[in-house]
Motif scaffolding. Structure first.
Motif, mmCIF file in Angstrom:
data_model
loop_
_atom_site.group_PDB
_atom_site.id
_atom_site.type_symbol
_atom_site.label_atom_id
_atom_site.label_comp_id
_atom_site.label_asym_id
_atom_site.label_seq_id
_atom_site.Cartn_x
_atom_site.Cartn_y
_atom_site.Cartn_z
ATOM 1 N N ALA A 41 0.854 -1.181 0.000
ATOM 2 C CA ALA A 41 0.000 0.000 0.000
ATOM 3 C C ALA A 41 0.893 1.235 0.000
ATOM 4 O O ALA A 41 1.834 1.324 0.793
ATOM 5 N N HIS A 42 0.610 2.183 -0.891
ATOM 6 C CA HIS A 42 1.587 3.251 -1.090
ATOM 7 C C HIS A 42 0.939 4.614 -1.339
ATOM 8 O O HIS A 42 -0.240 4.712 -1.690
ATOM 9 N N VAL A 43 1.771 5.635 -1.136
ATOM 10 C CA VAL A 43 1.420 7.018 -1.453
ATOM 11 C C VAL A 43 2.542 7.526 -2.345
ATOM 12 O O VAL A 43 3.541 8.070 -1.871
ATOM 13 N N GLY A 44 2.413 7.314 -3.669
ATOM 14 C CA GLY A 44 3.511 7.624 -4.573
ATOM 15 C C GLY A 44 4.769 6.937 -4.088
ATOM 16 O O GLY A 44 4.775 5.736 -3.810
ATOM 17 N N ASP A 45 5.866 7.695 -3.984
ATOM 18 C CA ASP A 45 7.069 7.167 -3.344
ATOM 19 C C ASP A 45 7.366 7.968 -2.082
ATOM 20 O O ASP A 45 8.510 8.215 -1.739
ATOM 21 N N ARG A 46 6.278 8.326 -1.368
ATOM 22 C CA ARG A 46 6.401 9.101 -0.121
ATOM 23 C C ARG A 46 5.585 8.465 0.993
ATOM 24 O O ARG A 46 5.021 9.158 1.848
ATOM 25 N N THR A 47 5.527 7.143 1.004
ATOM 26 C CA THR A 47 4.647 6.450 1.938
ATOM 27 C C THR A 47 5.059 6.684 3.392
ATOM 28 O O THR A 47 4.220 6.935 4.254
ATOM 29 N N GLY A 48 6.353 6.602 3.679
ATOM 30 C CA GLY A 48 6.806 6.811 5.050
ATOM 31 C C GLY A 48 6.475 8.193 5.564
ATOM 32 O O GLY A 48 6.083 8.368 6.729
ATOM 33 N N LEU A 49 6.599 9.183 4.695
ATOM 34 C CA LEU A 49 6.264 10.556 5.070
ATOM 35 C C LEU A 49 4.787 10.677 5.413
ATOM 36 O O LEU A 49 4.407 11.329 6.396
ATOM 37 N N GLU A 50 3.932 10.042 4.621
ATOM 38 C CA GLU A 50 2.491 10.086 4.895
ATOM 39 C C GLU A 50 2.155 9.337 6.181
ATOM 40 O O GLU A 50 1.293 9.766 6.952
ATOM 41 N N MET A 51 2.866 8.241 6.443
ATOM 42 C CA MET A 51 2.651 7.518 7.694
ATOM 43 C C MET A 51 3.004 8.390 8.894
ATOM 44 O O MET A 51 2.230 8.491 9.863
ATOM 45 N N ILE A 52 4.167 9.020 8.834
ATOM 46 C CA ILE A 52 4.588 9.884 9.940
ATOM 47 C C ILE A 52 3.616 11.043 10.123
ATOM 48 O O ILE A 52 3.235 11.394 11.244
ATOM 49 N N ARG A 53 3.210 11.657 9.023
ATOM 50 C CA ARG A 53 2.260 12.774 9.112
ATOM 51 C C ARG A 53 0.972 12.341 9.808
ATOM 52 O O ARG A 53 0.460 13.023 10.703
ATOM 53 N N THR A 54 0.462 11.183 9.415
ATOM 54 C CA THR A 54 -0.797 10.698 9.971
ATOM 55 C C THR A 54 -0.668 10.344 11.448
ATOM 56 O O THR A 54 -1.496 10.750 12.276
ATOM 57 N N LEU A 55 0.373 9.597 11.796
ATOM 58 C CA LEU A 55 0.563 9.186 13.186
ATOM 59 C C LEU A 55 0.886 10.382 14.082
ATOM 60 O O LEU A 55 0.422 10.473 15.229
ATOM 61 N N GLN A 56 1.689 11.293 13.559
ATOM 62 C CA GLN A 56 2.047 12.482 14.329
ATOM 63 C C GLN A 56 0.803 13.325 14.620
ATOM 64 O O GLN A 56 0.595 13.797 15.737
ATOM 65 N N GLN A 57 -0.024 13.498 13.610
ATOM 66 C CA GLN A 57 -1.253 14.270 13.781
ATOM 67 C C GLN A 57 -2.155 13.610 14.818
ATOM 68 O O GLN A 57 -2.766 14.286 15.650
ATOM 69 N N ARG A 58 -2.211 12.277 14.773
ATOM 70 C CA ARG A 58 -3.026 11.541 15.740
ATOM 71 C C ARG A 58 -2.481 11.713 17.159
ATOM 72 O O ARG A 58 -3.238 11.964 18.109
#
Length: 595
Positions: A127-144
């Motif tokens: 499961a991916h977000v372009g080639d920025r998946t880790g960045l999106e994961m951090i953004r989501t978890l950090q926001q949470r």
């Protein structure tokens, strides 16, 4: 001296640390996150390709059993089978949870989370977000985490753990800006500090990766396993020198990129191991067809597991078929349209354009192996992630067992989510079970930790820590790198002993405020411990398996495939002891997947 009391303290704010903190908080624990850098800057952002999870969105026949088998085979069967099983079973739910919290994944034509191909995975399951998946994961978890109100101590480094008897009682840290000390009173500590890459000269890892969690756990009495297995990612930038080692995501190969040597030959067909021949394309034509019609499921050799690809690249370079800057070529420009590349690989396009003045839509990239990930880490219970020390947990890259001798791409992000949640819940439950019987921090231990942290300021006429670090990195790169021999490993251990002697007289100039030399002097203690663990385990394992290749023992050995190597700090606290330990026995019903 600043002092705080919590139920759970999480050291590290990457994907594992954030997910653990969220789980602990939601379980009712007073929780704090302590991170060495700024929140949102964790190395998880470098995991660009995706999260491996058998969701079946692209291939309905994919399931946890196939993912489990792929993980075990990728790790050459040295994985902790229970961790691999839990990961394969729970990763899809953790990905769905991320989406529920606001993560914006790429989609299939029918609106499901898109999943891409990666090396070693039978089906497209990342499961991916372009080639920025880790960045999106951090953004989501950090926001949470921020929304939940979890306390965060940024730019704060932990140097010691406190115990009361055999149980964790807290942690000692300092503010990197001011040098002021902090004591955390907490019965549960979760280590989520990442890896050890800064012990090597050429690495994709950022400056934080100095083996802090590994060393903290050892000093507290925990064991490490699998430390000989260091993954050299096949594709890191080799030019310009300022960015040598910077990661080039496996997504480039997953989306059609091929590897060529200086003669223009697509060389990976020459390096297909017997183990994978039944699943790997035999010809260029068959491999090319696979990207457009994947029903035959015989994958291009560029998508072999990372250890196989890294060794093949290394062999081509050593044979004199490398690029002008000492790498090989990764070519997607001849395979995909510029529009496709810019849409699917935006970070890679920008990275090469800005840093190397290379347009990857028009010309190939020069890449080579780079120290990327350590499979070894703190030995933990598979279900709870607790170490041998009561109240001490480890998750993510600083824990060991899940990936065996080689990690498949995409399994790291799933690992962070699955075991971060488990560690947070169990750490909270343990803290709650104590009631009023919480372990106490001894004031004498606090004074000892303070004295130890300030020791570099007391030295006169000693050596600059940067010189020692540079020499250590060069030694590890040259002697404990991708190809190893007995003589070189013995030499590396001798050099590490010499570095330890030099480190005793490291000198730090100036004051505690804004002092990166002091920070490095403290980090070096950890780097020297983990470097010795890697070299000593690599010397002991007389076979080649996964991320550990011995030139003098070129093949795998069935006997070595039945045991782990475990390392502990010796009684004097000055060196590393090593012993063998049998692998956990896999249940018969799971063995059937490998028949």
């Amino acid at each position: 001296m600043e002092r705080h009391t919590y139920d759970v303290v999480v050291i590290g704010a990457g994907g594992a640390g954030l997910r653990a903190a969220i789980a602990a908080h939601e379980s009712g624990a007073r929780t704090a996150i302590v991170c060495k850098s700024l929140l949102g800057k964790a190395h998880t952002v470098m995991a660009e390709g995706g999260i491996a999870a058998a969701m079946g969105n692209r291939w309905p026949e994919d399931n946890w059993e196939v993912h489990f088998r792929d993980t075990m085979r990728g790790g050459k069967m040295l994985n902790n089978w229970r961790m691999a099983q839990l990961h394969a079973q729970e990763a899809p739910e953790r990905v769905q949870e991320l989406e529920d919290w606001g993560a914006l994944f790429d989609r299939t034509d029918d609106g499901l989370i898109s999943q891409r191909d990666f090396g070693g995975h039978k089906y497209a399951r990342l499961a991916h977000v372009g080639d920025r998946t880790g960045l999106e994961m951090i953004r989501t978890l950090q926001q949470r985490a921020v929304a939940l109100g979890i306390d965060v101590f940024m730019e704060c480094t932990v140097t010691d753990l406190f115990k009361d008897g055999d149980a964790i009682a807290g942690a000692f840290a300092y503010w990197r800006e001011s040098g002021r000390f902090i004591v955390f009173d907490a019965p549960s500590v979760i280590l989520a500090t990442g890896g050890i890459g800064k012990s090597f000269k050429v690495t994709s890892n950022s400056w934080e990766y100095t083996g802090d969690g590994h060393a903290l756990a050892m000093r507290a009495g925990a064991s490490l396993i699998n430390m000989e297995f260091v993954q050299f990612h096949p594709t890191g930038m080799v030019w310009p020198p300022s960015v040598k080692g910077l990661l080039v995501t496996e997504s480039v190969r997953g989306d059609g990129g091929i590897l060529k040597n200086s003669e223009g030959k697509r060389f990976m067909f020459d390096y297909i191991p017997e183990f994978f021949k039944a699943e790997t394309a035999d010809t260029v034509e068959e491999a090319d067809a696979w990207y457009d019609d994947k029903k035959n499921n015989r994958r291009p050799p560029e998508l072999l597991p990372r250890d196989e690809v890294a060794r093949a690249i290394n062999s081509e370079i050593k044979a004199g078929r490398g690029t002008p800057h000492g790498g090989i070529y990764l070519d997607i420009a001849s395979r995909r349209t510029p529009e496709f590349i810019r849409k699917r690989l935006p970070s890679m396009y920008h990275q090469f354009k800005e840093l190397a003045d290379v347009d990857i839509t028009a010309e190939p990239m020069e890449i080579g192996p780079t120290c990327h990930y350590v499979m070894g880490g703190v030995e933990v219970d598979a279900d709870t992630q607790e170490s041998a020390v009561t109240g001490l947990y480890a998750v993510g890259e600083c824990s060991g067992g899940m990936h065996g001798s080689n990690r498949l791409g995409g399994n790291s992000l799933g690992d962070l989510l699955v075991f971060g949640k488990r560690a947070g819940e169990h750490a909270s439950s343990y803290a709650d079970s104590l009631g009023d019987r919480r372990p106490r921090v001894d004031e004498a231990d606090v004074k000892a930790a303070q004295t130890s942290a300030l020791a570099p300021f007391e030295v006169e006429g000693g050596e600059n820590p940067y010189t020692i670090q540079s020499d250590l990195q060069q030694s590890m790169n040259d002697l404990v790198g991708i190809i190893r021999t007995r003589s070189e490993l013995e030499e590396s251990l001798s050099e590490i002993e010499a570095f330890k002697v030099r480190a005793q007289t490291m000198v730090v100039e100036g004051h505690r405020q804004y002092n990166p030399g002091w920070h490095l002097a403290l980090d070096l203690r950890n780097m020297l411990i983990v470097s010795e663990c890697i070299a000593k385990a690599a010397l002991a394992r007389e076979e080649s398996r996964g991320g550990h290749t011995r030139d003098d023992f070129p093949g795998p050995d069935d006997e070595w495939g039945t045991k782990n190597l475990v390392v502990n700090l010796n009684e004097a606290g000055t060196g590393v002891d090593l012993h063998e330990k049998p692998l956990p026995e896999m249940p018969e019903e799971l063995k059937g997947y490998f028949a």
